[in-house]
Scaffold this active site. Structure first.
Site, short mmCIF file in Angstrom:
data_model
loop_
_atom_site.label_atom_id
_atom_site.label_comp_id
_atom_site.label_asym_id
_atom_site.label_seq_id
_atom_site.Cartn_x
_atom_site.Cartn_y
_atom_site.Cartn_z
N CYS A 1 0.82 -1.21 0.00
CA CYS A 1 0.00 0.00 0.00
C CYS A 1 0.86 1.27 0.00
CB CYS A 1 -0.99 -0.06 1.16
SG CYS A 1 -2.40 1.01 0.87
N ILE B 1 -7.17 -0.54 2.11
CA ILE B 1 -7.46 0.58 3.02
C ILE B 1 -6.96 1.88 2.40
CG2 ILE B 1 -7.10 1.54 5.33
CD1 ILE B 1 -6.50 -1.30 6.29
N ARG B 2 -7.89 2.73 2.02
CA ARG B 2 -7.53 3.98 1.29
C ARG B 2 -6.35 3.71 0.35
NH1 ARG B 2 -5.90 9.69 2.19
NH2 ARG B 2 -5.11 9.28 4.24
N HIS C 1 -3.36 -5.31 1.97
CA HIS C 1 -2.61 -5.58 3.20
C HIS C 1 -2.71 -7.05 3.63
CE1 HIS C 1 -1.87 -1.37 4.50
NE2 HIS C 1 -2.95 -1.13 3.78
N GLU D 1 -0.92 -8.57 5.63
CA GLU D 1 -0.54 -8.67 7.05
C GLU D 1 -1.74 -8.46 7.98
OE1 GLU D 1 -0.12 -6.13 5.15
OE2 GLU D 1 -0.25 -4.26 6.28
N1 GLN Z 1 -3.53 6.45 1.58
C1 GLN Z 1 -2.20 6.12 2.02
C2 GLN Z 1 -1.16 6.91 1.24
O1 GLN Z 1 -1.44 7.50 0.27
C3 GLN Z 1 -1.92 4.64 1.87
C4 GLN Z 1 -2.84 3.86 2.79
C5 GLN Z 1 -2.30 2.55 3.25
O2 GLN Z 1 -1.10 2.30 3.29
N2 GLN Z 1 -3.21 1.72 3.71
O3 GLN Z 1 -0.04 6.91 1.62
#
Ligand code: GLN
Length: 230
Positions: free
Chosen positions: A91, A146-147, A182, A184
């Site tokens: 991510c 997640i985002r 993710h 993990e």
């Molecule tokens: N939105 C975060 C970013 O731009 C990444 C989110 C995440 O690692 N779950 O850095």
């Protein structure tokens, strides 16, 4: 004092480091331990000794990037990478490893992918997705976004591992693995197993078809959490 996590015995053994600046660190260490892989929390130059691989965790890429530069760890990571250390970014970690970040300048630039931050919307647009990945996940596993960013395209030397709709969620070059989700945060050990093998380490053979650990709990990582080093 060193802040090595599972290296009290076998310090000479090659390990996988987890960049310990911000984000989900203990969760990765928990997964590596379940596979019998020595893990090291990486905060400074001496922590890179004997690392076969490095995980750049999820978190906030702008924050991790600032800390990388403040502590000059960006240069050390690139040097170690050039000497053969493999890298996996999850991510925010994938954002930091990308050669191109849409509307921003690139950070470490170690894999030829183009990535767009926060591409699904806000934190509220986080989701789970069931997938199989040939050669990596033989049975469907639940992946946690997640985002998350989207990988928009990859260069010639990069293989797509998972394409969903109009975006790429996992990809790899010979030395770098990137996932925008993710692993993990679930009991799925398949990605850590895959990365350990990419690092030429020998993870415990969990089962071969579905690498899920039934003893894993969402709170398993809490026994490993450590806020500051001594
Ligand atoms: N939105 C975060 C970013 O731009 C990444 C989110 C995440 O690692 N779950 O850095």
């Amino acid at each position: 004092m060193n802040n090595h996590s599972s290296d009290t015995d076998g310090r000479g053994m090659p390990a996988i480091g987890v960049l310990d600046l911000q984000g989900g660190i203990s969760e990765h260490i928990d997964h590596l331990e379940r596979l019998g892989i020595r893990s090291v929390r990486v905060k400074e130059e001496e922590d890179f000794q004997n690392l076969a691989g490095l995980i750049v965790p999820g978190g906030e890429s702008s924050c991790i990037s600032r800390l990388l530069r403040l502590f000059n760890l960006d240069e050390i990571i690139v040097q170690q990478f050039q000497k053969g250390m493999k890298i996996w970014g999850t991510c925010a970690g994938a954002i930091l490893l990308a050669k191109t970040v849409i509307n921003e300048s690139a950070h470490l630039g170690l894999i030829d992918i183009e990535i767009e931050r926060n591409s699904f919307g806000s934190q509220l647009d986080s989701f789970q997705y069931e997938a199989v990945i040939p050669g990596l996940l033989k049975k469907p596993a639940s992946l946690t976004f997640i985002r998350a960013p989207k990988i928009i395209k990859v260069g010639r030397d990069v293989n797509v591992l998972l394409q969903i709709d109009d975006y790429i969620a996992a990809a790899e070059s010979s030395d770098v693995l990137v996932t925008v989700f993710h692993p993990e945060l679930t009991g799925c050990l398949a990605f850590h197993h895959y990365f350990a093998k990419k690092c030429n380490l020998k993870p415990r053979d969990v089962d071969g078809t579905e690498v899920l650990d039934p003893t894993w709990r969402l709170t398993s990582w809490t026994r490993l959490a450590r806020i500051s080093r001594g």
